[in-house]
Enzyme design. Sequence first.
Site, mmCIF file in Angstrom:
data_model
loop_
_atom_site.group_PDB
_atom_site.id
_atom_site.type_symbol
_atom_site.label_atom_id
_atom_site.label_comp_id
_atom_site.label_asym_id
_atom_site.label_seq_id
_atom_site.Cartn_x
_atom_site.Cartn_y
_atom_site.Cartn_z
ATOM 1 N N ILE A 209 -35.221 -42.641 -9.767
ATOM 2 C CA ILE A 209 -34.065 -42.040 -9.394
ATOM 3 C C ILE A 209 -34.057 -40.512 -9.210
ATOM 4 O O ILE A 209 -33.845 -39.972 -8.284
ATOM 5 C CB ILE A 209 -32.498 -42.437 -10.028
ATOM 6 C CG1 ILE A 209 -32.234 -43.971 -9.869
ATOM 7 C CG2 ILE A 209 -31.220 -41.746 -9.576
ATOM 8 C CD1 ILE A 209 -30.996 -44.643 -10.637
ATOM 9 N N CYS A 210 -34.623 -39.985 -10.227
ATOM 10 C CA CYS A 210 -34.788 -38.379 -10.387
ATOM 11 C C CYS A 210 -35.608 -38.108 -9.422
ATOM 12 O O CYS A 210 -35.708 -36.988 -8.521
ATOM 13 C CB CYS A 210 -34.939 -37.898 -11.641
ATOM 14 S SG CYS A 210 -34.063 -38.388 -13.046
#
Lengths: 178, 154
Positions: free
Chosen positions: B45-46
């Site tokens: 996600i990052c």
Amino acid sequence: MSKLSIAVTKHDHIQGNPDAACSLVEYGDYECPACGEVQTIIKRLQAHFGSQMSFVFRNFPLREIHPWAQPAAEVAEFAGSRGRFWEMHDLLFENQESLDDGLFEALILKLDLSGSDLKRARSSDMTKKRIDADFAGGIRSGVNGTPSFFLNGERYDGPTDQESLAALMEQVLISDGD
Amino acid sequence: MPILTAGTKAPNFSLHVTPDQKLSLSELRGKPVVLAFYPADWSPICGDELSVFNEILPELRTYDAELVAISVDGAWCHDAFAKHKHLHFPLLSDFEPKGLTARAYGAYREADGVCERALFVLDKDGLITWSYCSPVAVNPGADGILKALEELPK
């Protein structure tokens, strides 16, 4: 919750009934493996929901990590200007592991986009503007990676497997009383 | 502690931006600043979140804004991650004492030992004008940042 800031119009690449109760919009990148994988799922959803859903594809090329995403989007949009968008779109995803100029030339030939060549396809200002507009609209809508989906204008943050998407769409259809 | 909200003075910090260089918030005074706290380099996600931020740098420039992202990862880890993702903005290491800066912004997850997925927009005087803490599993995208920059006085 982020919302689609650019409404679906007839200028979009759209499959299915534009007035369907379920409108699924994807922001995608031709070089993104997850976008390639989700293609099959979308086709299955379309087969399952038929005229109850419409599907729109908009460009969101992550140029810094996917060097072939922008050229591929240009080729798809060029094919679109000749009325062959979806065929090129599908072919690009089917061949997403071998995106390069050679592939683009072969696909232009395969679709028999007569009188055109890759150079012409890639130098069109109109297609570049369209891709930039898709991207900017996506950012404003909260697109947060690829693929990003909007179901009836709401960003969908859940898992993109077939069961999860189908379950959500069933719910939307029920709440619409359809 | 919830994250700092609009109207609060942004706490200063001085963190490693490369293994041998530090960057202080005060050095960015005079320009709007976007601070993006995130849990971890290399997490899916990052990676997506920062790749999207990377693509809006030209638009941030139109606001003369600087973007810096902060996690508890070390400077060498940041270096490898930034190269891998072709990131063109600084990644700061809130590494030692771990999470000190994130704590000052209310953006530290004690139980996990990582930063929250939290965004702050600062005006040119270092005042927070907008902040948002996303559920850690949800990538917030960049629409909130751009809207907050748009609303800054010209």
